[in-house]
Motif scaffolding. Sequence first.
Motif, PDB file in Angstrom:
ATOM      1  N   GLN A   1      45.278  54.093  79.221  1.00 45.52           N
ATOM      2  CA  GLN A   1      45.000  53.228  78.084  1.00 45.52           C
ATOM      3  C   GLN A   1      46.305  52.840  77.372  1.00 45.52           C
ATOM      4  OE1 GLN A   1      41.875  52.309  77.709  1.00 45.52           O
ATOM      5  NE2 GLN A   1      42.243  50.910  75.975  1.00 45.52           N
ATOM      6  N   GLU A   2      47.232  53.824  77.292  1.00 48.68           N
ATOM      7  CA  GLU A   2      48.518  53.551  76.657  1.00 48.68           C
ATOM      8  C   GLU A   2      49.319  52.512  77.453  1.00 48.68           C
ATOM      9  OE1 GLU A   2      51.673  53.326  74.183  1.00 48.68           O
ATOM     10  OE2 GLU A   2      49.695  54.219  73.804  1.00 48.68           O
TER      11      GLU A   2
ATOM     12  N   SER B   1      47.874  49.150  76.851  1.00 47.75           N
ATOM     13  CA  SER B   1      48.226  48.701  75.499  1.00 47.75           C
ATOM     14  C   SER B   1      49.661  48.182  75.469  1.00 47.75           C
ATOM     15  CB  SER B   1      48.059  49.844  74.502  1.00 47.75           C
ATOM     16  OG  SER B   1      46.700  50.254  74.442  1.00 47.75           O
ATOM     17  N   ARG B   2      50.540  48.896  76.185  1.00 43.30           N
ATOM     18  CA  ARG B   2      51.939  48.448  76.232  1.00 43.30           C
ATOM     19  C   ARG B   2      52.044  47.066  76.889  1.00 43.30           C
ATOM     20  NH1 ARG B   2      56.168  48.318  79.581  1.00 43.30           N
ATOM     21  NH2 ARG B   2      54.898  49.087  81.304  1.00 43.30           N
TER      22      ARG B   2
ATOM     23  N   ALA C   1      49.671  44.816  77.033  1.00 38.02           N
ATOM     24  CA  ALA C   1      49.046  43.828  76.147  1.00 38.02           C
ATOM     25  C   ALA C   1      49.978  43.450  75.014  1.00 38.02           C
ATOM     26  CB  ALA C   1      47.732  44.367  75.600  1.00 38.02           C
ATOM     27  N   ARG C   2      50.787  44.433  74.545  1.00 39.01           N
ATOM     28  CA  ARG C   2      51.728  44.125  73.458  1.00 39.01           C
ATOM     29  C   ARG C   2      52.848  43.209  73.952  1.00 39.01           C
ATOM     30  NH1 ARG C   2      50.985  49.682  72.330  1.00 39.01           N
ATOM     31  NH2 ARG C   2      52.963  50.167  73.386  1.00 39.01           N
TER      32      ARG C   2
ATOM     33  N   SER D   1      41.668  39.730  78.709  1.00 41.47           N
ATOM     34  CA  SER D   1      41.348  41.156  78.850  1.00 41.47           C
ATOM     35  C   SER D   1      42.133  41.702  80.022  1.00 41.47           C
ATOM     36  CB  SER D   1      39.843  41.359  79.076  1.00 41.47           C
ATOM     37  OG  SER D   1      39.448  40.854  80.340  1.00 41.47           O
TER      38      SER D   1
ATOM     39  N   LEU E   1      41.154  46.814  77.901  1.00 45.32           N
ATOM     40  CA  LEU E   1      41.418  46.185  76.612  1.00 45.32           C
ATOM     41  C   LEU E   1      40.913  44.742  76.677  1.00 45.32           C
ATOM     42  CD1 LEU E   1      45.060  47.378  75.762  1.00 45.32           C
ATOM     43  CD2 LEU E   1      42.956  48.032  74.566  1.00 45.32           C
ATOM     44  N   PRO E   2      40.386  44.208  75.593  1.00 43.74           N
ATOM     45  CA  PRO E   2      40.170  44.858  74.286  1.00 43.74           C
ATOM     46  C   PRO E   2      38.964  45.780  74.326  1.00 43.74           C
ATOM     47  CG  PRO E   2      39.343  42.623  74.235  1.00 43.74           C
ATOM     48  CD  PRO E   2      39.991  42.778  75.566  1.00 43.74           C
TER      49      PRO E   2
END
Length: 527
Positions: free
Chosen positions: A89-90, A93-94, A96-97, A104, A118-119
């Motif tokens: 998940q991390e 997230s990285r 996506a950032r 998605s 994500l999301p």
Amino acid sequence: MKTRLFRIDLRRLILWMCLFFVLLALANNLYASYQVQREILLNNSLSANHAYAQKLAHITNSYIKSVMRMLEATAWEIGAKPHDPAALQEELSRTARMTRNFNSIFYSDASGHVLAALPAADKLAGTTLISTPSLEALAIQTRQISAPFLAPSGRWLILLSHPVYNRDGGYAGFVGGTIYLHAPNALQALLDEHYNDDGSYVSVVDQHRLFIYNPVKQRIGTSVQGNPAVLAALRGENGSMLLTDAGHSDKLAGYAPIPETGWAIVVQRPVTAATSKLYSLFWRTLYYSLPITLLSLLGIWWLAKLIARPLRDLAEVASHLDDRGNFNRIHFIKGWYLEAALIRQALLTSFSAVATRIRHLHRETETDPLTTLTNRRGLKSAMADLKEEGLPLAAVMLDIDHFKNVNDSFGHAAGDETLQAIASLAMTSARESDIVARLGGEEFVVLLPDSSLESAMAFAERLRHNVEQASIMPDMEITVSLGIAHCPTHTQDMNSLLLLADMALYEAKKAGRNCVRVAKETRASRP
């Protein structure tokens, strides 16, 4: 008086005729200008749309490449920890950032179970993949870009996927990113940025002819039917064309393929939008043409008056040609015309007999009395006319072999009959447009205008054969030798054409007579 009522005054005749032709020319120029401007506008629009399509194809191709590289980097990082949900998940997230390319992003293990996504609002994590593109990604275990499909969520989207392998090389699943076709995303922002306010619009179609992008959102995911620009781009071609869409509207289309995905980019603009300024250009052209047109009409009016004034004086002079003193008045008349009726009545009557006599004398001076062929003077005049026309010209010069023996053996009357027979054969073998002349003695020349060297050679050989086969003298075989020269093959100077043909004739006589020889090209004859 009645006759005068129906008589046309020359000045008014000139005015009305010139007015008609000036207006006709103006209308023709305006029409031609309209057509040329229309063609320029259409060609410029086609070129612009082609350039747009190529630019967008290049940008989109680079965008897809960067997206796939990002998925590849994410897949590599996930491969080190494919079973750690928090780490997965991390990592997502990285990613996506770092980018907003996807609506998605998720990771699925080899069994199709989504371990991270994500999301979070999509609630994809913990579910099992059932869409066809996702199952295909699991099956083929390689990177792919799917066709547009309707997800279980009810959205039209595209799936971009990259396989994930753990550190020992085993297949661990794939990381996927989705692009929602009806929602804002980086791809749509990229294409919307290049939307034109000149009526042009962009469409993106995948290999299955489904709309991936279109300004009309309702068309996304639908199929394209019979658009030749789309079909050409899907074949890997790029260019532009004029086409008619399904709504029977003419469009100017530029198209280009996207190599990375096999998609087609098509930029279209309605013909009506491209030619919207045409009518304003037309009226501006007319506006700028009017001053010259009005000045031309004024000039015509003045010239018509100037032309008509001396006509009656000229008619009076022409009707008294026998009076030398009266005829000399022509030199003092300030003009060169008369009214048409008087010119026709006086000049035609007076000059007809003179012209006929002149033509008769002219014909006599240019005709050989024995053979009725053109003589040397007529040949010179014909050469001058042909030189002005500038067409290719072949000269075939011929000489009767051993003609002196005919005169010595049978007399000059038999020699004259032989010359007449050769002249008749030459006229029969020549075309109607050819010029057959007698230069003098037993020497003839045939000019073949607008003929190639090969045609001249064929003519010369045919004439030689016809003479050889003809029974001109019962007890003597009559043959001819022929020389050929061609302009521009042998010379660019028509004045030296007969000289080259004569030199070729001399070579034919040296070769034993009764043959054809062709002139040789000389350095002096080259331009």
